[in-house]
Write an enzyme that holds these catalytic residues in place. Structure first.
Site, PDB file in Angstrom:
ATOM      1  N   CYS A 133       0.864  -1.213  -0.086  1.00 38.38           N
ATOM      2  CA  CYS A 133      -0.017  -0.010  -0.079  1.00 38.38           C
ATOM      3  C   CYS A 133       0.782   1.140   0.012  1.00 38.38           C
ATOM      4  O   CYS A 133       1.420   1.700   1.117  1.00 38.38           O
ATOM      5  CB  CYS A 133      -0.772   0.009   1.153  1.00 38.38           C
ATOM      6  SG  CYS A 133      -1.810   1.553   1.289  1.00 38.38           S
ATOM      7  N   CYS A 136      -0.394   3.984   2.065  1.00 37.68           N
ATOM      8  CA  CYS A 136      -0.228   3.777   3.667  1.00 37.68           C
ATOM      9  C   CYS A 136       1.294   4.127   4.077  1.00 37.68           C
ATOM     10  O   CYS A 136       1.470   4.776   5.010  1.00 37.68           O
ATOM     11  CB  CYS A 136      -0.457   2.481   4.135  1.00 37.68           C
ATOM     12  SG  CYS A 136      -2.054   1.806   3.264  1.00 37.68           S
ATOM     13  N   ASP A 137       2.291   3.681   3.122  1.00 36.29           N
ATOM     14  CA  ASP A 137       3.643   3.733   3.629  1.00 36.29           C
ATOM     15  C   ASP A 137       4.514   4.359   2.978  1.00 36.29           C
ATOM     16  O   ASP A 137       5.692   4.645   3.080  1.00 36.29           O
ATOM     17  CB  ASP A 137       3.959   2.027   3.535  1.00 36.29           C
ATOM     18  CG  ASP A 137       3.332   1.217   4.415  1.00 36.29           C
ATOM     19  OD1 ASP A 137       2.829   1.808   5.754  1.00 36.29           O
ATOM     20  OD2 ASP A 137       3.046   0.164   4.281  1.00 36.29           O
TER      21      ASP A 137
END
Length: 315
Positions: A133, A136-137
């Site tokens: 992701c 997300c990261d």
């Protein structure tokens, strides 16, 4: 003995736990069923920086906070792997590996799981450089070199997103051309920070005790092996919905995702779906939580209608 509830929620990730909060706060009897620990994919996330209210929070910590909220009004939680759900119209039977449950309404929140490459180093560095992701990261890799594995829409979209943060993005694909939409391809090819490695069969994700250092791959044309320097590896070789237990309900699309309307209703009255298991574009904690609130309220409204119909028949 079959245990009976007003609402059973299958899955205890952010969407499922929010649904439990809303449904139990409406004074409904609620059970959350999950095959693992509550929190879902949050438990595999080192830090979450895009959930409102927290500049940064550990994934498992956010899961604990959501669980405390979800159970404060009496919602129960138990382990159980759901095998199937049977619709009896006015109630549903949930068959698990450890017994059966009955509910008037069911909320499906089983999520989806990313396909893995299955190569050495992938599991070892999961959450420590290996990600599925970019949203997300990606922020953890500002001004660093990263690799994206895949050649479809998701891989190219996330590669473009990462190019805003990383110093260099290399898209590694096992074929000699991308499968992504042409408009995405044009954007990626035009981006000076994105490079491509073609016909690459990834063999291993290489690193030391602390971090990833390279992607080791074999050139399928020349059969030569190479190391591509990278500090982060984002894998996009497909996502699969966890919907096998619901295949006989008539609520899935051709790819196995659950189809719902904007208020989380499926084609079966009394069955709702939230979170990553739904047919949708963005799969994030924030929108799973929003859908959970909708589903909890929708289940309450459905049960009110069911009660009104029963009373009308009896009268």
């Amino acid at each position: 003995m079959v245990k009976k509830y007003d609402v059973i929620i299958i899955g205890a990730g952010p969407g499922g736990m929010t649904a439990a909060l809303y449904a139990s706060r409406a004074n409904l009897s609620v059970l959350m069923l999950d095959r693992g620990i509550y929190g879902g994919q949050m438990n595999n996330t080192a830090a979450i920086e895009n959930y409102p209210g927290f500049a940064s929070i550990l994934g498992p910590e956010l899961g604990e906070k959501m669980y405390a909220s979800a159970t404060q009004f009496g919602a129960e939680y138990t382990y159980g792997t759901v095998k199937s759900v049977v619709d009896h119209q006015d109630h549903k039977t949930i068959i698990t590996d450890d017994g059966e449950y009955e509910a008037k309404a069911v909320i499906i929140a089983t999520g989806a799981e990313h396909r893995h490459l299955g190569v050495p180093g992938e599991e070892q560095y999961s959450g420590r450089g290996v990600s599925y992701c970019a949203v997300c990261d990606g922020a953890f890799f500002k001004n660093k070199e990263v690799a994206v594995i895949g050649g479809g829409d998701s891989a190219v979209e996330e590669g473009i997103y990462l190019a805003q943060l990383a110093s260099k993005v290399t898209i590694v694909h096992r074929r000699d051309s991308l499968r992504a939409q042409k408009i995405l391809q044009r954007r990626a090819f035009a981006n000076e920070k994105i490079e491509f490695v073609w016909n690459a069969d990834v063999q291993e994700i290489v690193g030391d005790d602390q971090k990833i250092t390279a992607v080791h791959y074999r050139d399928k044309v020349t059969n030569e092996e190479h190391d591509l320097p990278a500090t982060g590896v984002f894998i996009y070789v497909g996502v699969e919905p966890m919907t096998a237990p619901f295949k006989d309900l008539g609520i899935l699309d051709e790819a196995g995702w659950i189809k719902t309307d904007e208020t989380t209703h499926t084609a079966v009255p009394g069955i709702f779906a939230v979170g990553d298991v739904r047919q949708k574009h963005l799969r994030q904690i924030a929108n799973a939580v929003g859908e959970g609130g909708l589903a909890g309220q929708a289940a309450f409204d459905y049960l009110q209608e069911l009660q009104d119909e029963t009373q009308s028949v009896e009268a």
